[in-house]
Design a protein around this motif. Structure first.
Motif, PDB file in Angstrom:
ATOM      1  N   VAL A  23      66.542  47.767  31.213  1.00  0.00           N
ATOM      2  CA  VAL A  23      66.777  47.564  29.775  1.00  0.00           C
ATOM      3  C   VAL A  23      66.269  46.188  29.355  1.00  0.00           C
ATOM      4  CG1 VAL A  23      68.559  47.276  28.003  1.00  0.00           C
ATOM      5  CG2 VAL A  23      68.716  49.165  29.634  1.00  0.00           C
ATOM      6  N   LEU A  24      66.571  45.169  30.167  1.00  0.00           N
ATOM      7  CA  LEU A  24      66.079  43.817  29.888  1.00  0.00           C
ATOM      8  C   LEU A  24      64.560  43.795  29.816  1.00  0.00           C
ATOM      9  CD1 LEU A  24      66.083  40.717  29.739  1.00  0.00           C
ATOM     10  CD2 LEU A  24      66.439  40.681  32.227  1.00  0.00           C
ATOM     11  N   LEU A  25      63.890  44.413  30.777  1.00  0.00           N
ATOM     12  CA  LEU A  25      62.432  44.414  30.816  1.00  0.00           C
ATOM     13  C   LEU A  25      61.850  45.105  29.589  1.00  0.00           C
ATOM     14  CD1 LEU A  25      61.854  45.225  34.595  1.00  0.00           C
ATOM     15  CD2 LEU A  25      61.249  43.106  33.437  1.00  0.00           C
ATOM     16  N   GLY A  26      62.423  46.228  29.206  1.00  0.00           N
ATOM     17  CA  GLY A  26      61.922  46.945  28.036  1.00  0.00           C
ATOM     18  C   GLY A  26      62.100  46.163  26.750  1.00  0.00           C
ATOM     19  N   LEU A  27      63.297  45.597  26.560  1.00  0.00           N
ATOM     20  CA  LEU A  27      63.558  44.813  25.351  1.00  0.00           C
ATOM     21  C   LEU A  27      62.654  43.589  25.291  1.00  0.00           C
ATOM     22  CD1 LEU A  27      67.482  44.882  25.271  1.00  0.00           C
ATOM     23  CD2 LEU A  27      65.929  46.053  23.695  1.00  0.00           C
ATOM     24  N   LEU A  28      62.542  42.889  26.428  1.00  0.00           N
ATOM     25  CA  LEU A  28      61.751  41.658  26.435  1.00  0.00           C
ATOM     26  C   LEU A  28      60.265  41.951  26.243  1.00  0.00           C
ATOM     27  CD1 LEU A  28      61.710  38.628  26.662  1.00  0.00           C
ATOM     28  CD2 LEU A  28      61.695  38.846  29.162  1.00  0.00           C
ATOM     29  N   ALA A  29      59.759  43.044  26.811  1.00  0.00           N
ATOM     30  CA  ALA A  29      58.356  43.410  26.588  1.00  0.00           C
ATOM     31  C   ALA A  29      58.102  43.668  25.107  1.00  0.00           C
ATOM     32  CB  ALA A  29      57.996  44.636  27.423  1.00  0.00           C
ATOM     33  N   ALA A  30      59.043  44.344  24.447  1.00  0.00           N
ATOM     34  CA  ALA A  30      58.881  44.638  23.024  1.00  0.00           C
ATOM     35  C   ALA A  30      58.888  43.367  22.183  1.00  0.00           C
ATOM     36  CB  ALA A  30      59.988  45.586  22.566  1.00  0.00           C
ATOM     37  N   LEU A  31      59.561  42.329  22.658  1.00  0.00           N
ATOM     38  CA  LEU A  31      59.596  41.058  21.938  1.00  0.00           C
ATOM     39  C   LEU A  31      58.434  40.149  22.322  1.00  0.00           C
ATOM     40  CD1 LEU A  31      63.417  40.246  22.237  1.00  0.00           C
ATOM     41  CD2 LEU A  31      62.213  41.004  20.175  1.00  0.00           C
ATOM     42  N   SER A  32      58.071  40.151  23.604  1.00  0.00           N
ATOM     43  CA  SER A  32      57.099  39.171  24.118  1.00  0.00           C
ATOM     44  C   SER A  32      55.649  39.551  23.860  1.00  0.00           C
ATOM     45  CB  SER A  32      57.306  38.971  25.625  1.00  0.00           C
ATOM     46  OG  SER A  32      58.572  38.429  25.904  1.00  0.00           O
ATOM     47  N   ILE A  51      54.233  38.496  20.593  1.00  0.00           N
ATOM     48  CA  ILE A  51      54.068  37.047  20.529  1.00  0.00           C
ATOM     49  C   ILE A  51      52.791  36.633  21.248  1.00  0.00           C
ATOM     50  CG2 ILE A  51      55.061  34.833  21.248  1.00  0.00           C
ATOM     51  CD1 ILE A  51      57.829  36.067  20.919  1.00  0.00           C
ATOM     52  N   VAL A  52      52.593  37.150  22.470  1.00  0.00           N
ATOM     53  CA  VAL A  52      51.400  36.806  23.240  1.00  0.00           C
ATOM     54  C   VAL A  52      50.141  37.275  22.528  1.00  0.00           C
ATOM     55  CG1 VAL A  52      50.170  37.246  25.408  1.00  0.00           C
ATOM     56  CG2 VAL A  52      52.632  36.809  25.441  1.00  0.00           C
ATOM     57  N   SER A  53      50.228  38.429  21.858  1.00  0.00           N
ATOM     58  CA  SER A  53      49.073  38.999  21.192  1.00  0.00           C
ATOM     59  C   SER A  53      48.692  38.236  19.924  1.00  0.00           C
ATOM     60  CB  SER A  53      49.349  40.469  20.843  1.00  0.00           C
ATOM     61  OG  SER A  53      48.288  41.025  20.110  1.00  0.00           O
ATOM     62  N   HIS A  54      49.687  37.761  19.180  1.00  0.00           N
ATOM     63  CA  HIS A  54      49.416  37.196  17.862  1.00  0.00           C
ATOM     64  C   HIS A  54      49.319  35.677  17.837  1.00  0.00           C
ATOM     65  CE1 HIS A  54      50.723  41.270  16.610  1.00  0.00           C
ATOM     66  NE2 HIS A  54      49.887  41.055  15.618  1.00  0.00           N
ATOM     67  N   TYR A  55      49.803  35.013  18.871  1.00  0.00           N
ATOM     68  CA  TYR A  55      49.776  33.549  18.888  1.00  0.00           C
ATOM     69  C   TYR A  55      48.915  33.085  20.056  1.00  0.00           C
ATOM     70  CZ  TYR A  55      53.598  33.893  15.546  1.00  0.00           C
ATOM     71  OH  TYR A  55      54.352  34.186  14.435  1.00  0.00           O
ATOM     72  N   ALA A  56      47.736  32.563  19.728  1.00  0.00           N
ATOM     73  CA  ALA A  56      46.772  32.190  20.767  1.00  0.00           C
ATOM     74  C   ALA A  56      47.276  31.072  21.656  1.00  0.00           C
ATOM     75  CB  ALA A  56      45.448  31.781  20.112  1.00  0.00           C
ATOM     76  N   VAL A 104      47.807  42.815  28.089  1.00  0.00           N
ATOM     77  CA  VAL A 104      47.660  42.523  26.662  1.00  0.00           C
ATOM     78  C   VAL A 104      46.230  42.108  26.359  1.00  0.00           C
ATOM     79  CG1 VAL A 104      48.416  41.032  24.778  1.00  0.00           C
ATOM     80  CG2 VAL A 104      50.091  41.892  26.414  1.00  0.00           C
ATOM     81  N   GLN A 105      45.648  41.311  27.241  1.00  0.00           N
ATOM     82  CA  GLN A 105      44.275  40.851  27.042  1.00  0.00           C
ATOM     83  C   GLN A 105      43.278  42.003  27.184  1.00  0.00           C
ATOM     84  OE1 GLN A 105      46.568  39.418  28.930  1.00  0.00           O
ATOM     85  NE2 GLN A 105      46.888  37.448  27.907  1.00  0.00           N
ATOM     86  N   ARG A 106      43.589  42.980  28.040  1.00  0.00           N
ATOM     87  CA  ARG A 106      42.663  44.086  28.293  1.00  0.00           C
ATOM     88  C   ARG A 106      42.822  45.226  27.296  1.00  0.00           C
ATOM     89  NH1 ARG A 106      40.375  45.021  34.177  1.00  0.00           N
ATOM     90  NH2 ARG A 106      40.121  42.854  34.801  1.00  0.00           N
ATOM     91  N   TRP A 107      44.053  45.586  26.982  1.00  0.00           N
ATOM     92  CA  TRP A 107      44.307  46.781  26.188  1.00  0.00           C
ATOM     93  C   TRP A 107      44.872  46.489  24.809  1.00  0.00           C
ATOM     94  CZ3 TRP A 107      47.207  49.714  30.682  1.00  0.00           C
ATOM     95  CH2 TRP A 107      46.274  50.041  31.681  1.00  0.00           C
ATOM     96  N   GLY A 108      45.148  45.231  24.526  1.00  0.00           N
ATOM     97  CA  GLY A 108      45.784  44.908  23.269  1.00  0.00           C
ATOM     98  C   GLY A 108      47.288  45.106  23.359  1.00  0.00           C
ATOM     99  N   MET A 109      47.999  44.631  22.332  1.00  0.00           N
ATOM    100  CA  MET A 109      49.465  44.685  22.364  1.00  0.00           C
ATOM    101  C   MET A 109      49.993  46.111  22.439  1.00  0.00           C
ATOM    102  SD  MET A 109      52.431  45.231  20.397  1.00  0.00           S
ATOM    103  CE  MET A 109      51.984  45.017  18.670  1.00  0.00           C
ATOM    104  N   GLY A 110      49.434  47.009  21.621  1.00  0.00           N
ATOM    105  CA  GLY A 110      49.933  48.384  21.594  1.00  0.00           C
ATOM    106  C   GLY A 110      49.746  49.104  22.911  1.00  0.00           C
ATOM    107  N   GLY A 111      48.553  49.004  23.477  1.00  0.00           N
ATOM    108  CA  GLY A 111      48.289  49.681  24.739  1.00  0.00           C
ATOM    109  C   GLY A 111      49.102  49.112  25.878  1.00  0.00           C
ATOM    110  N   ALA A 112      49.220  47.770  25.915  1.00  0.00           N
ATOM    111  CA  ALA A 112      49.985  47.128  26.984  1.00  0.00           C
ATOM    112  C   ALA A 112      51.455  47.494  26.905  1.00  0.00           C
ATOM    113  CB  ALA A 112      49.804  45.611  26.901  1.00  0.00           C
ATOM    114  N   LEU A 113      52.014  47.489  25.702  1.00  0.00           N
ATOM    115  CA  LEU A 113      53.429  47.821  25.549  1.00  0.00           C
ATOM    116  C   LEU A 113      53.684  49.276  25.903  1.00  0.00           C
ATOM    117  CD1 LEU A 113      56.267  46.977  24.752  1.00  0.00           C
ATOM    118  CD2 LEU A 113      55.676  47.449  22.358  1.00  0.00           C
ATOM    119  N   ALA A 114      52.797  50.169  25.470  1.00  0.00           N
ATOM    120  CA  ALA A 114      52.969  51.596  25.792  1.00  0.00           C
ATOM    121  C   ALA A 114      52.904  51.821  27.299  1.00  0.00           C
ATOM    122  CB  ALA A 114      51.888  52.420  25.083  1.00  0.00           C
ATOM    123  N   ALA A 115      51.954  51.170  27.975  1.00  0.00           N
ATOM    124  CA  ALA A 115      51.828  51.324  29.419  1.00  0.00           C
ATOM    125  C   ALA A 115      53.046  50.757  30.141  1.00  0.00           C
ATOM    126  CB  ALA A 115      50.554  50.637  29.908  1.00  0.00           C
TER     127      ALA A 115
END
Length: 355
Positions: free
Chosen positions: A64-73, A76-81, A159-170
């Protein structure tokens, strides 16, 4: 009350004399430590109970922690260089380090975060393990480049390879698969009602504080680097270590942190906060601990040293490699978990034999 005043005074001093970022990170660390201690959110215990009792509730809390934190993190990694993921190379050192860490955390009864918060709670073994962890992390950093020379592939960031959406889904799909496997093996499919409430709110609070750490510091929550830095500073001050002659500590970034005060290092300040948060939770509580024999103390201290050493080789512990790695899309986090779990299976045998 005195501890609360001390934390407030340190916060004010950091805000006035160091930086607002470091002051805020101290509070984030206090929140992490208080949550870990109050919820008894133990990564080591969760794995042990899963293996020995086929009770997956603690591991489900971690998922649960990993899922919640991935959805939050990941956003952030994707939008803030200026933010970075917890990336680690796919290397021989990762394979060896993760396995040894998983073994030793069961013997020492704590991972990186567990050692910190239990030391803050006043548990004697973990208080003794902490300086050994620091020493091991320092020695591991000194020898890290030699280990990487044995073979290493570049780090892979989803995130760098697939973008935020693809990375989060995977990532979420991977967590679902792991949850299904654990449910099949244990005979207890995932059911949020079976997870103790303290672990659920603990997972939520840890996810929020870890995401704040990423946003404020620009890097994910970590523990091991701070330990290695403490050891390197002590060894340099004692005149037994020349950082300019070492590949790791002569690197410009690491060398700068070594010259600066510890209060400017983001990992160190959150580590200090975790200790303070656990102390705050422990204040006024009677702590009990089982007495240990000389052999048990010796084994525990050796395990503590190897915890530090192996976590540096593996580019993180349960926090830096698993939690921060997976939640920010690092493939090395997914490699770390099965190797560390295999080490845990051996570590539990050692634990049963000697403890």
């Amino acid at each position: 009350m005195p501890l609360s005043l001390a934390i407030a005074a340190l916060f004010g001093w950091l805000l006035w004399s160091v930086s607002a970022r470091q002051a805020l990170l101290l509070l984030v660390g206090v929140g992490l430590g208080a949550t870990l201690a109050a919820a008894r959110f133990g990564f080591t215990t969760g794995w042990r109970v899963l293996v020995e009792k086929r009770d997956p509730s603690g591991v489900y809390g971690q998922i649960v922690l990993l899922g919640l934190l991935a959805a939050l993190s990941m956003p952030i990694v994707s939008h803030y260089a200026e933010t970075t993921a917890a990336l680690g190379p796919l290397s021989v050192s990762l394979l060896v380090g993760a396995f040894v860490f998983g073994l030793c955390m069961q013997v020492a009864d704590g991972c990186g975060s567990g050692t910190l918060y239990k030391a803050g709670l006043g548990v004697p073994l973990n208080m003794a393990v902490l300086p050994m962890f620091v020493l091991g992390s320092f020695v591991g950093s000194v020898q890290l480049n030699d280990w990487l020379a044995l073979g290493a592939l570049p780090a892979v960031g989803l995130v760098q390879r697939w973008g935020m959406g693809g990375a989060l889904a995977a990532t979420l799909a991977g967590l679902v698969v792991v949850t299904w496997i654990i449910g099949r093996w244990s005979g207890q499919p995932f059911n949020v009602r079976r997870i103790p409430r303290r672990w659920l709110w603990g997972a939520l609070a840890l996810a929020v504080f870890a995401a704040l750490n990423l946003f404020i510091a620009g890097q994910p929550w970590g523990i091991v680097y701070g330990f290695g830095l403490w050891g390197a500073k002590a060894a340099t001050a004692l005149g037994v270590f020349d950082p300019t002659a070492n590949a790791f500590w002569s690197d410009p970034g690491h060398a700068e942190r070594l010259r600066e005060t510890l209060l400017l290092d983001v990992t160190s300040i959150t580590n200090i906060g975790i200790l303070a948060g656990a102390l705050w939770v422990a204040a006024g509580r009677q702590q009990t601990a089982k007495s240990l024999s000389g052999t048990q103390w010796l084994i525990g201290l050796v395990a503590g040293f190897l915890l530090g050493y192996s976590s540096r080789l593996a580019f993180g512990c349960n926090v830096g490699a698993m939690v921060s790695g997976i939640s920010t899309g690092s493939v090395h986090g997914w490699v770390w978990v099965p190797l560390a779990f295999a080490g845990t299976l051996v570590g539990l045998r050692v634990r049963r034999r000697f403890f």
